[in-house]
Motif scaffolding. Structure first.
Motif, PDB file in Angstrom:
ATOM      1  N   LEU B 201       0.878  -1.167   0.000  1.00  0.00           N
ATOM      2  CA  LEU B 201       0.000   0.000   0.000  1.00  0.00           C
ATOM      3  C   LEU B 201       0.915   1.217   0.000  1.00  0.00           C
ATOM      4  O   LEU B 201       1.953   1.197   0.664  1.00  0.00           O
ATOM      5  CB  LEU B 201      -0.873  -0.027   1.270  1.00  0.00           C
ATOM      6  N   SER B 202       0.575   2.252  -0.745  1.00  0.00           N
ATOM      7  CA  SER B 202       1.444   3.421  -0.726  1.00  0.00           C
ATOM      8  C   SER B 202       0.753   4.565   0.013  1.00  0.00           C
ATOM      9  O   SER B 202      -0.481   4.616   0.090  1.00  0.00           O
ATOM     10  CB  SER B 202       1.817   3.834  -2.149  1.00  0.00           C
ATOM     11  N   VAL B 203       1.557   5.461   0.553  1.00  0.00           N
ATOM     12  CA  VAL B 203       1.018   6.519   1.418  1.00  0.00           C
ATOM     13  C   VAL B 203       0.221   7.571   0.638  1.00  0.00           C
ATOM     14  O   VAL B 203      -0.389   8.448   1.236  1.00  0.00           O
ATOM     15  CB  VAL B 203       2.133   7.210   2.241  1.00  0.00           C
ATOM     16  N   THR B 204       0.212   7.464  -0.679  1.00  0.00           N
ATOM     17  CA  THR B 204      -0.611   8.395  -1.464  1.00  0.00           C
ATOM     18  C   THR B 204      -2.037   7.869  -1.644  1.00  0.00           C
ATOM     19  O   THR B 204      -2.848   8.497  -2.307  1.00  0.00           O
ATOM     20  CB  THR B 204       0.011   8.614  -2.860  1.00  0.00           C
ATOM     21  N   GLU B 205      -2.335   6.724  -1.036  1.00  0.00           N
ATOM     22  CA  GLU B 205      -3.623   6.070  -1.314  1.00  0.00           C
ATOM     23  C   GLU B 205      -4.713   6.296  -0.277  1.00  0.00           C
ATOM     24  O   GLU B 205      -5.852   5.945  -0.511  1.00  0.00           O
ATOM     25  CB  GLU B 205      -3.422   4.561  -1.500  1.00  0.00           C
ATOM     26  N   GLY B 206      -4.387   6.802   0.898  1.00  0.00           N
ATOM     27  CA  GLY B 206      -5.446   6.976   1.906  1.00  0.00           C
ATOM     28  C   GLY B 206      -5.383   5.913   2.983  1.00  0.00           C
ATOM     29  O   GLY B 206      -5.176   4.748   2.697  1.00  0.00           O
ATOM     30  N   GLU B 207      -5.588   6.357   4.234  1.00  0.00           N
ATOM     31  CA  GLU B 207      -5.444   5.455   5.388  1.00  0.00           C
ATOM     32  C   GLU B 207      -6.531   4.405   5.458  1.00  0.00           C
ATOM     33  O   GLU B 207      -6.378   3.398   6.148  1.00  0.00           O
ATOM     34  CB  GLU B 207      -5.494   6.247   6.710  1.00  0.00           C
ATOM     35  N   PRO B 232       6.509  13.612   4.375  1.00  0.00           N
ATOM     36  CA  PRO B 232       6.572  15.033   4.772  1.00  0.00           C
ATOM     37  C   PRO B 232       5.671  15.928   3.927  1.00  0.00           C
ATOM     38  O   PRO B 232       5.311  17.029   4.358  1.00  0.00           O
ATOM     39  CB  PRO B 232       8.044  15.400   4.555  1.00  0.00           C
ATOM     40  N   HIS B 233       5.292  15.471   2.745  1.00  0.00           N
ATOM     41  CA  HIS B 233       4.484  16.306   1.842  1.00  0.00           C
ATOM     42  C   HIS B 233       2.997  15.992   1.925  1.00  0.00           C
ATOM     43  O   HIS B 233       2.195  16.582   1.216  1.00  0.00           O
ATOM     44  CB  HIS B 233       4.958  16.106   0.399  1.00  0.00           C
ATOM     45  N   LEU B 234       2.639  15.008   2.751  1.00  0.00           N
ATOM     46  CA  LEU B 234       1.252  14.536   2.777  1.00  0.00           C
ATOM     47  C   LEU B 234       0.662  14.660   4.177  1.00  0.00           C
ATOM     48  O   LEU B 234       1.382  14.825   5.151  1.00  0.00           O
ATOM     49  CB  LEU B 234       1.183  13.062   2.344  1.00  0.00           C
ATOM     50  N   ASP B 235      -0.675  14.544   4.268  1.00  0.00           N
ATOM     51  CA  ASP B 235      -1.338  14.527   5.571  1.00  0.00           C
ATOM     52  C   ASP B 235      -1.619  13.098   6.027  1.00  0.00           C
ATOM     53  O   ASP B 235      -2.479  12.862   6.863  1.00  0.00           O
ATOM     54  CB  ASP B 235      -2.664  15.301   5.490  1.00  0.00           C
ATOM     55  N   PHE B 236      -0.919  12.150   5.427  1.00  0.00           N
ATOM     56  CA  PHE B 236      -1.173  10.736   5.688  1.00  0.00           C
ATOM     57  C   PHE B 236      -0.806  10.367   7.128  1.00  0.00           C
ATOM     58  O   PHE B 236       0.276  10.680   7.610  1.00  0.00           O
ATOM     59  CB  PHE B 236      -0.356   9.888   4.708  1.00  0.00           C
ATOM     60  N   ASP B 237      -1.731   9.687   7.822  1.00  0.00           N
ATOM     61  CA  ASP B 237      -1.524   9.287   9.214  1.00  0.00           C
ATOM     62  C   ASP B 237      -1.122   7.806   9.251  1.00  0.00           C
ATOM     63  O   ASP B 237      -1.971   6.921   9.103  1.00  0.00           O
ATOM     64  CB  ASP B 237      -2.828   9.520   9.995  1.00  0.00           C
ATOM     65  N   VAL B 238       0.175   7.536   9.396  1.00  0.00           N
ATOM     66  CA  VAL B 238       0.692   6.160   9.358  1.00  0.00           C
ATOM     67  C   VAL B 238       0.054   5.311  10.458  1.00  0.00           C
ATOM     68  O   VAL B 238      -0.372   4.176  10.223  1.00  0.00           O
ATOM     69  CB  VAL B 238       2.231   6.142   9.492  1.00  0.00           C
TER      70      VAL B 238
END
Lengths: 113, 288
Positions: B201-207, B232-238
């Motif tokens: 899954l990539s961090v550009t796809e949505g949590e 650093p460029h996204l609002d993705f919550d790991v």
């Protein structure tokens, strides 16, 4: 899931069984599809006529029997009805529900002539 | 749903890079096709509309019900068992990589092969609807690769992969990567005979991808969260993404990686080596 290739398997199983039984044609095929199995019965029916064409299954009626979903909740130790995969236990709200029914995908019986 | 993309019996094209366009069904193969493990309840047949005194006029057939009780997936599962047996016999550790298109599977694979190839022999089965671009990218790393083009199909099935493995002939005690068609739905349902499914899954796809496409995350044993260099460029919550994945599958192992910078890849390589070794040890012990 993949209704077209599943339908191909259904027709293949029906043709194989009909041959074994010495039947000339198949008039009805009954499949069990679990409510949680992510198979759209409408899509199966849609594909069935097309896939059956040219085989001894052509013209047969496809009947889809829906099997309701159930799961075992390890928190309350009960078997509960579930309407959606991975939905919380309706009794306690916990997520530790192991699916026990509703995932079925099988050809149950058929009518031959 | 696949019914809308119209995938049917795929016209499968295997490209081993040597004989381009060799058709999958041109060569003999020795899969066991018999389904003798199925139980046909012939005796349970119920007769409908029996004519008077059992009379059976020639040419007039009587309709009757036949109980079948056969799993619709049984054909694929039988091929998958054959593949698993063939791979086990050679001590090949097979991973089935699944993800949506564009998650970075092929880049991740190329980097992983670079890191592994000095210690383990690696080969790759590439699945895509069209083109052999990915197999070429893999071959550039020096690893042998075979491309399966599924045509209209949206996933690899065990039959296609069985042919590919025969053609590819993975070395004994090697690692085989099967890169599935980019699709987060259908490949979940098709066992290919692999040891583990690895979902990328990539961090550009949505949590919430694990919640939206739960089947794939249930089927997988390891999740790689890729493209961590973009965080650093996204609002993705790991944390939220991993929590969602674990809610769907509490046994899922997770790693955060970047195929671009190489972050976390050593952990993935260690996971592969540890699991391949564990499998080999289990085989040796079990004598299978």
């Amino acid at each position: 899931m993949h209704e077209m290739s599943l339908t191909e398997s259904i027709v293949e199983i029906a043709v194989e069984t009909a041959r074994k039984e010495g039947a000339e044609r198949v008039t009805r095929v009954v499949v069990d599809v679990g409510q949680l199995s992510h198979v759209e019965p409408e899509a199966l029916e849609f594909c069935f006529a097309a896939v059956a064409r040219g085989t001894i299954v052509e013209g047969a009626r496809l009947e889809v029997a829906r099997v309701p979903g159930a799961g075992f909740c390890s928190d309350c130790g009960k078997t509960v009805a579930i309407a959606e995969r991975f939905s919380p236990c309706p009794e306690c709200g916990g997520f530790r529900v192991q699916m026990t029914a509703g995932d079925e995908l099988k050809v149950r019986e058929m009518e031959i002539a | 749903m696949c019914s809308t993309c119209g995938c049917g019996q795929a016209e499968i094209v295997l490209d081993s890079g040597k004989s381009a366009g060799a058709h999958a069904h041109d060569h003999a193969h020795d899969h066991a096709h018999d389904h003798d493990h199925h139980h046909h309840h012939d005796n349970g047949a119920i007769d409908y509309g029996n004519g008077p005194a059992g009379a059976h006029a020639p040419g007039v057939s009587q309709e009757r019900m036949v109980a079948i009780e056969r799993d619709i997936m049984s054909k694929n599962d039988a091929y998958a068992r054959d593949n698993r047996r063939a791979l086990a016999a050679k001590g090949v550790f097979a991973l089935n990589l699944v993800s949506s298109p564009g998650s970075g599977k092929t880049t991740l694979l190329a980097r992983t092969i670079e890191a592994l190839k000095d210690r383990l022999s690696v080969s790759v089965v590439e699945g895509d609807q069209q083109t052999s671009n990915d197999a070429e990218r893999i071959r550039a790393t020096g690893a042998p690769a075979i491309q399966i083009n599924t045509g209209k199909g949206c996933h690899l099935d065990a039959h296609m992969v069985g042919h590919a493995i025969e053609t590819l002939g993975p070395a004994p005690n090697s690692v085989l990567f099967i890169e599935n068609v980019g699709n987060l739905v259908c490949p979940a349902g098709f066992d290919l005979g692999e040891a583990h499914k690895v979902v990328v899954l990539s961090v550009t796809e949505g949590e919430d991808k694990p919640l939206k496409y739960p089947d794939m995350f249930v089927a997988a044993d390891l999740m790689l969260l890729n493209k961590s260099d973009l965080l650093p460029h996204l609002d993705f919550d790991v944390g939220l993404c991993l929590a969602n994945a674990l809610r769907i599958n509490p046994h899922l192992q997770t790693l955060v990686v970047s195929a671009r910078t190489g972050e976390g890849l050593s952990a993935f390589v260690a996971w592969i080596e540890a699991n391949a070794a564990r499998r080999a040890a289990a085989m040796a012990k079990g004598g299978a």
